[in-house]
Design an enzyme around this catalytic site. Structure first.
Site, short mmCIF file in Angstrom:
data_model
loop_
_atom_site.label_atom_id
_atom_site.label_comp_id
_atom_site.label_asym_id
_atom_site.label_seq_id
_atom_site.Cartn_x
_atom_site.Cartn_y
_atom_site.Cartn_z
N LEU A 32 0.82 -1.22 0.00
CA LEU A 32 0.00 0.00 0.00
C LEU A 32 0.85 1.27 0.00
O LEU A 32 0.48 2.28 -0.58
CB LEU A 32 -0.93 0.01 1.23
CG LEU A 32 -2.03 -1.05 1.25
CD1 LEU A 32 -2.82 -0.95 2.55
CD2 LEU A 32 -2.95 -0.90 0.05
N GLY A 33 1.98 1.23 0.66
CA GLY A 33 2.81 2.44 0.71
C GLY A 33 3.94 2.29 1.69
O GLY A 33 4.05 1.30 2.41
N GLY B 28 6.54 4.59 4.53
CA GLY B 28 6.69 5.80 5.33
C GLY B 28 8.00 5.78 6.07
O GLY B 28 8.86 4.92 5.86
N GLY B 29 8.17 6.74 6.96
CA GLY B 29 9.42 6.85 7.68
C GLY B 29 9.62 5.70 8.66
O GLY B 29 10.76 5.37 8.99
N MET B 30 8.53 5.09 9.12
CA MET B 30 8.67 4.03 10.12
C MET B 30 8.67 2.65 9.51
O MET B 30 9.24 1.72 10.07
CB MET B 30 7.54 4.14 11.13
CG MET B 30 7.63 5.36 12.03
SD MET B 30 6.50 5.20 13.40
CE MET B 30 7.08 3.68 14.12
N VAL C 205 3.61 -0.50 4.56
CA VAL C 205 2.25 -0.93 4.85
C VAL C 205 1.77 -1.84 3.73
O VAL C 205 1.88 -1.50 2.54
CB VAL C 205 1.30 0.27 5.01
CG1 VAL C 205 -0.10 -0.21 5.36
CG2 VAL C 205 1.83 1.22 6.07
N LYS D 15 1.42 -2.89 9.07
CA LYS D 15 2.65 -2.09 8.93
C LYS D 15 3.80 -2.90 9.49
O LYS D 15 3.77 -3.35 10.64
CB LYS D 15 2.53 -0.77 9.69
CG LYS D 15 3.85 0.00 9.75
CD LYS D 15 3.71 1.39 10.31
CE LYS D 15 3.21 2.32 9.21
NZ LYS D 15 3.36 3.76 9.60
N ASP E 43 3.90 12.60 15.38
CA ASP E 43 4.17 12.81 13.95
C ASP E 43 2.85 13.04 13.20
O ASP E 43 2.62 12.47 12.13
CB ASP E 43 4.91 11.61 13.36
CG ASP E 43 5.50 11.91 11.98
OD1 ASP E 43 5.69 13.10 11.68
OD2 ASP E 43 5.75 10.96 11.22
#
Length: 956
Positions: free
Chosen positions: A48-49, A51-53, A56, A71, A164
């Protein structure tokens, strides 16, 4: 059942940050042998995508037969697997208990194949940052954020901090439901002050970096563009930190830009840490109340923000315009029905059409806003809060009450047919601009929490709010240029309100914010085709640039404003620009002769608006300053006296500009030796200033020191000393260094007049240490004299070196500073008994003044001749001494009042010289004449007065 379960869809080619990338690549290469990729009990459907962490994935939960989002955390985020797993589990359990409709539900936290994952509710929709890029009204955007804010508030009540928050971490489902993601997941460690400092970011980074999360050795720190000051500083993050990030996000979504500079990370950080929030773009439809709430939420100090997210949301939801719109609809209905019909059926004066206008000031000045001001003042200046509030609150209340009255009067006059629709529109437009100025002034008190130096400027800004009487002057309003036709009219009016806000920033020395507002007006190419608005914007820009210290740029702006205004017949702007431009030429650009040559044109332009007290009195003040700078003292005094009389006649003397003009008149009189006339003026300046700004405003020190200088020259040094001692006690340890320095210099001058060299030297020395950058040549000259009287030769020589070193090589040798340094040098040398050496600087100073008919130069020549005469007498050169002293007396008699003590000083010196030569009768005559002048203004124990009596006694 979701079809994705039967045929899992492989992800796009994975990047290095995809923890399952190798498994998915293998499956793509060997499709017949591959099995669906599993993550614990979850079947991976697609990526799905990222991120910084972490990354997902869309997954299928076989046990509960539902689609979920999982995630997988980056390995570098989770350094200590077991510790992190426990903390994540604790966070997930807390989140699960929330069950809030605006928070994505966390189902579980687990580990698989060495990876830590979080399974959460799957939301079909788009992230908030994508959603706002579609055409949306500000109300739609605000509504979405209010939902997200309610999610934040619920989590805060549960003790969770997001750390965040940003639009990318908020989803809007296909049904319009808003949900916040990743709550608590960024908080991998206990919320203690031991968080690591943010990683260094290279200067000149691209603005895209603002959207990238920052990490350092595993500590997730947030996304720079949305980070609170405490995150930037590596301090503990709290619910107030989330509030800050929420406000940054909403600001960006509403206004399409960042609230802080994006030139570099350092510029962004500086703005955030100091609470410097950019004003909204001109013409924005978003109400000012929303911006005010956002700005408070972005205050530098967490304690200055709202007490909770709930309070912030309540402020954002409050809409006083609802009542106003309902009233407006009723009025419109009444107007359609016809005023005559209303009068015929009710017999009343259409009161129903004009309900009280007080609700229009909701959120501008009401009890809540008054409480905000009180809170800000008490936080910034607790010791002076009572006096400051006593000065500003009644003024703000009177201003608001007068505004409401004028709005009501205008509505009734229109409804009754006494005023035309055109006049009603002009009055409404004028009052709207005044309301914007009031709103911005009250708002600025919140900024003082971040910058305490603003407070003293703000106190005077309240006193100098633009006059409301202008909005009631029907003749002046009708004579003004007509506004443009619709739909441009509303746009121009909005920009004029923006310029009113910029003017408040000018008065509070917030030049950068003011210039941003002006540029937002000038960037509206369509609106500035209406040239009166263009002229107004350039006038404001030039005024701000003067304050910013950019005189050349200011001149260009004033030129644009002036010629545009003259071209379209905008008389008020042409007049005001011309006088400000003249002052700029004379002072900052040091072209006084050019300014003097243009005074005739400036006067002609201002004569057209002579009935406007503010504009015309400002012209008189500025013209007086130009005359003074070129040595035309009589016209300068006449202009200032006319300005004071005009303001007094119209009740506008008790304003900052009124006090400033009165101060200029008093300073002019002091400079010309008219001490007896100057003293009562400075008493009045002090009284007006105290009423405007309270007894402890920093400018009080300057006014008191000027009065003390006048009193000393009237032979009342003890009175001057007492006033300065009282001032010093009042100032105490004030943060204003210039005020403390002024008080100390006043003390030193009074002590020196009493021949107390050691006390004077001490005061001057402390003043120099207090504000060395403001201690210039003339102050060093005073210290030099004090050191000589105290017989401190090393201190005297050092002060002489400093005074001479600071003289501008290209300065005017006839100027005040140059003359005071040489005069002080001569007197200092004389005090040390170095009489021959003292003759040189005094003679040098006088030589450059020979031939000038300037009365100030004549007075200086007299003082120099007086000192030279005394020296010649001490050296036994009696004939030369008498010649010098008679020259001094003649110079004084030509330009000074018969009661000036300088005349008495010359007469006393002549009496002492006559006595030394054995001319007893002549000595008595001179000493008697001197005594008759001293007794008119001097204290009974004034030293020269006692000396005059002593000469007479010895002669007899």
């Amino acid at each position: 059942m979701d079809g994705d379960r039967a045929t899992p869809i492989p992800a796009p080619p994975p990047g290095d940050g995809d923890p399952l990338g190798k498994q998915l690549v293998k499956r793509a290469l060997f499709p017949r042998r591959a099995q669906p990729v599993q993550l614990g009990r979850f079947t991976v459907l697609k990526l799905l995508g990222q991120g910084g962490m972490g990354v997902v994935y869309a997954c299928y939960d076989d046990r509960l037969d539902r689609k979920v989002a999982v995630k997988v955390l980056h390995r570098e985020v989770v350094r200590e697997q077991e510790t992190s797993r426990k903390r994540l589990l604790r966070e997930a359990q807390a989140m699960a208990r929330l069950s809030h409709p605006n928070i994505v539900t966390v189902h579980e936290v687990g580990q698989a194949d060495g990876l830590v994952y979080v399974a959460m509710e799957f939301v079909r929709g788009v992230s908030l940052d994508v959603w706002v890029h579609e055409p949306r009204s500000w109300r739609e955007i605000l509504s979405a954020y209010l939902q997200a804010g309610r999610g934040l508030a619920a989590a805060h009540r549960a003790g969770l901090v997001h750390r965040d928050f940003k639009p990318q971490n908020v989803m809007i489902s296909d049904e319009g439901q808003v949900k916040v993601l990743d709550f608590g997941l960024a908080r991998l460690r206990d919320g203690d002050p031991g968080e690591e400092a943010p990683a260094e970011v290279p200067a000149g980074c691209e603005s895209g970096l603002l959207l990238r999360p920052l990490t350092r050795t595993g500590a997730v720190l947030g996304t720079p563009g949305y980070m609170s000051p405490e995150q930037h500083l590596g301090r503990r993050t709290t619910a107030e930190s989330d509030q800050f990030s929420f406000c940054v996000s909403l600001y960006q979504s509403l206004y399409g830009g960042w609230p802080f500079s994006t030139e570099s990370f350092q510029a962004l950080r500086e703005d955030a840490v100091h609470g410097r929030v950019a004003p909204p773009p001109a013409g924005s439809p978003v109400p000012s109340r929303v911006f005010k709430a956002l700005r408070r939420g972005m205050m530098a100090e967490p304690a200055a923000r709202f007490a909770s997210m709930a309070d912030l949301l309540a402020e954002l939801e409050r809409d006083p315009g609802v009542l106003i719109r309902r009233v407006a609809a009723l009025v419109a209905t009444a107007v359609i029905a016809g005023v005559s019909g209303v009068l015929a059926t009710t017999g009343k004066v259409a009161v129903e059409q004009c309900p009280d206008a007080r609700p229009e000031l909701a959120g501008v000045w009401d009890e809540e806003r008054a409480a905000d001001v009180r809170t800000a003042v008490r936080a910034v200046a607790p010791a002076r809060a009572a006096e400051i509030l006593a000065a500003i609150e009644p003024r703000l209340e009177r201003y608001a009450a007068t505004w409401v009255q004028l709005r009501n009067d205008a509505c009734r006059a229109h409804a009754e047919g006494r005023h035309s629709p055109q006049l009603f529109d002009l009055q409404t437009s004028c009052l709207d601009q005044r309301r914007a100025a009031l709103d911005a002034t009250v708002d600025a008190f919140a900024l003082a929490l971040a910058d305490a130096t603003l407070l003293d400027n703000l106190v005077q800004t309240v006193a100098g709010l633009p006059p409301l009487a202008t909005c009631a002057d029907s003749e002046a309003l009708m004579a003004a240029l007509p506004p443009p036709d619709e739909p441009l009219r509303a746009r121009v009016q909005k920009h004029r309100e923006t310029l009113a806000l910029a003017e408040v920033h000018e008065h509070t020395a917030q030049t950068r914010l003011g210039l941003q507002l002006v540029e937002s007006v000038l960037s509206d190419a369509r609106a500035i085709r209406y040239e009166p608005l263009l002229a107004e914007a350039y006038l404001r820009k030039g005024s701000l640039q003067v304050l910013e210290g950019a005189p050349t740029a200011a001149l260009q702006s004033f030129d644009e404003a002036l010629w545009t205004a003259i071209g379209v017949g905008h008389e008020a702007v042409a007049a005001l620009t011309s006088s400000r431009r003249g002052l700029l030429l004379a002072y900052q650009l040091r072209r006084p002769e050019q300014a003097r040559a243009e005074l005739r044109l400036i006067a002609a332009l201002n004569r057209k608006v002579e009935r406007d007290v503010e504009i015309y009195s400002q012209f008189l003040n500025n013209a007086g300053a130009v005359h003074a700078l070129v040595g035309e003292w009589a016209p300068a005094r006449a202009r200032w006296e006319e300005a004071v009389a005009l303001r007094e006649e119209h009740g506008r003397l008790d304003t900052p500009l009124g006090v400033g003009t009165l101060f200029n008149l008093g300073a002019h009189l002091l400079k010309n030796g008219r001490y007896e006339e100057a003293a009562p003026i400075f008493h009045r300046v002090i009284a007006l200033s105290e009423a405007l700004s309270g007894p402890n405003h920093p400018e009080r020190a300057m006014y008191e020191s000027m009065l003390a200088y006048g009193l000393t020259n009237l032979g009342r040094p003890r009175e001057a000393l007492a006033r300065m001692q009282e001032l010093q006690e009042r100032i105490g340890s004030s943060e204003n260094k210039v005020a403390r320095m002024s008080a100390l210099i006043g003390l030193g001058q009074a002590a020196l007049a009493l021949d107390d060299g050691r006390s004077a030297l001490q005061h001057f020395a402390v003043a120099q240490r207090t504000s060395p950058e403001n201690f210039r040549s003339r102050e060093w000259a005073w210290l030099m004299r004090a050191a000589a009287v105290a017989a401190d030769v090393p201190a005297m020589e050092n002060a002489r070196k400093e005074a001479l070193a600071r003289l501008d090589e290209h300065g005017d040798v006839r100027g005040t500073t140059y003359q005071e340094v040489l005069f002080g040098q001569g007197r200092a040398l004389a005090s040390l008994g170095r009489l021959r050496e003292a003759l040189e600087p005094l003679s040098q100073a006088r030589s450059v003044l020979v031939g000038s008919d300037d009365p100030i130069h004549a007075m200086r020549r007299g003082k120099l001749s007086l000192e030279l005469g005394r020296l010649r007498g001490q050296l036994g050169e009696q004939e030369a001494a008498e010649s010098e002293l008679r020259t001094a007396l003649a110079e004084f008699e030509a330009v000074l009042s018969p009661r000036n003590l300088e005349l008495a000083d010359a007469m006393l010196a002549l009496g002492e010289l006559a006595l030394a030569r054995g001319l007893v009768d002549e000595a008595v005559q001179w000493a008697s004449r001197a005594e008759s002048i001293y007794v008119t203004t001097a204290e009974p124990d004034h030293g020269p007065l006692l000396q005059a009596r002593g000469v007479q006694a010895r002669a007899r």
